[in-house]
Design an enzyme around this catalytic site. Structure first.
Site, short mmCIF file in Angstrom:
data_model
loop_
_atom_site.label_atom_id
_atom_site.label_comp_id
_atom_site.label_asym_id
_atom_site.label_seq_id
_atom_site.Cartn_x
_atom_site.Cartn_y
_atom_site.Cartn_z
N ASN A 1 123.77 65.97 25.28
CA ASN A 1 123.35 66.91 26.32
C ASN A 1 123.60 66.23 27.67
O ASN A 1 122.84 65.34 28.06
CB ASN A 1 121.86 67.23 26.11
N GLY B 1 114.12 60.73 28.28
CA GLY B 1 114.51 60.06 29.52
C GLY B 1 113.55 58.97 29.97
O GLY B 1 113.63 58.51 31.10
N HIS C 1 115.08 73.75 25.59
CA HIS C 1 114.92 72.34 25.96
C HIS C 1 113.66 72.18 26.80
O HIS C 1 113.31 73.07 27.60
CB HIS C 1 116.15 71.88 26.75
N LYS D 1 123.27 67.33 30.57
CA LYS D 1 122.35 67.81 31.61
C LYS D 1 123.13 68.08 32.91
O LYS D 1 124.30 68.46 32.84
CB LYS D 1 121.20 66.83 31.81
N GLU E 1 113.06 70.60 29.40
CA GLU E 1 113.26 70.74 30.85
C GLU E 1 113.34 72.21 31.26
O GLU E 1 112.91 72.59 32.34
CB GLU E 1 114.52 69.95 31.28
N GLU F 1 112.11 67.08 19.94
CA GLU F 1 112.20 66.16 21.07
C GLU F 1 110.82 66.00 21.72
O GLU F 1 110.41 66.84 22.52
CB GLU F 1 113.16 66.71 22.12
N SER G 1 115.34 59.47 24.09
CA SER G 1 115.72 58.06 24.25
C SER G 1 116.42 57.47 23.02
O SER G 1 116.20 56.32 22.66
CB SER G 1 114.51 57.22 24.64
#
Ligand code: PGA
Length: 250
Positions: free
Chosen positions: A9, A173, A95, A11, A97, A167, A213
């Site tokens: 991904n 991250g 996701h 991003k 985010e 996730e 990660s």
């Protein structure tokens, strides 16, 4: 038999020139074969170009999001048929985010999953708890809500065309990875939910990726867990050598 799939991904990283450089490097490093299915998810602006560059490989192409509507007055939005028309076979939906920064609800994610399937796209359906939810003991109820609402009215046949990605938000991250045991526990829980909702026959065939990660040095241990069938990689997919090393570690 479920497939092991490693997806990257990108991003909001890599303009067009940088995207060309990254995908070219990934291709070079892959020239000695790996059996693992790999997917790249560049930003919308690079999809078409990246698609032409992966034509001669078995790397798959995915978008990072799409709109639940077909067309019309949705300024700035991109539809399922648009991403399909530039070569996407996959689309990341739900996701964390998108959920936290853009306020996407389980209901909206469910509508997007349906729209993606209607357009023969394979959704990579993301779920995961925050640190607060984990620490307050709500992890399982949060995962259960995300799975049940995200898959509301999705048939077993449709589920068999999807990928699920677990996730944990606290691992995305941050450099903090779930331990293989922590990840396996949740993956087994998700597969158990799918068994209850559908059947073990369908649940056993769903690819459930881990994300958060993932790096070349932790991929092997995570992916050797019985219910972890691949990885959704963020930071480490922006460098060709680490992305390919993750795929090769599987
Ligand atoms: P990360 O991101 O690998 O940088 O933690 C994973 C993701 O958000 O899919």
């Amino acid at each position: 038999m479920r497939k092991t799939i490693v997806a990257g991904n990108w991003k909001m990283n890599k303009d067009l020139n940088e995207s060309v450089a990254l995908i070219s490097e990934i291709k070079n490093l892959l020239s000695e074969d790996t059996d693992v299915k790999m997917i790249v998810c560049p930003p919308y602006t690079s999809l078409e170009t990246v698609n032409t560059l992966i034509k001669d490989t078995n790397i798959g192409l995915g978008a990072q999001n799409m709109c639940a509507a077909d067309s019309g007055a949705f300024t700035g939005a991109i539809s399922a048929s648009m991403i399909k028309s530039v070569g996407c076979e996959y689309v990341i939906l739900g996701h964390s985010e998108r959920r936290t920064i853009f306020g996407e609800t389980d209901e909206l994610i469910n509508a997007k999953i349906k729209k993606a399937l209607e357009n023969s796209l394979i959704p990579i359906f993301c779920i995961g708890e925050t640190l607060e939810e984990r620490e307050s003991g709500e992890m399982k109820s949060v995962i259960e809500r995300q799975v049940k609402e995200g898959l509301n009215d999705i048939s077993a046949d449709q589920l068999s065309q999807m990928i699920v990605a677990y996730e944990p938000v606290w691992a995305i991250g941050t450099g903090k990875t779930a331990t293989p045991d922590q990840a396996q526990e949740v993956h087994a829980f998700i597969r158990g939910l799918l068994t209850e909702m559908y059947s073990s026959e369908f649940a056993d065939n769903v690819t459930i990726q881990y994300g958060g990660s993932v790096k070349p040095d932790n991929a092997k241990e995570l992916l050797s867990q019985p219910d972890i069938d691949g990885a959704l990689v963020g930071g480490a997919c922006l460098k060709a050598d680490s992305f390919v090393a993750i795929a090769k570690a599987v």
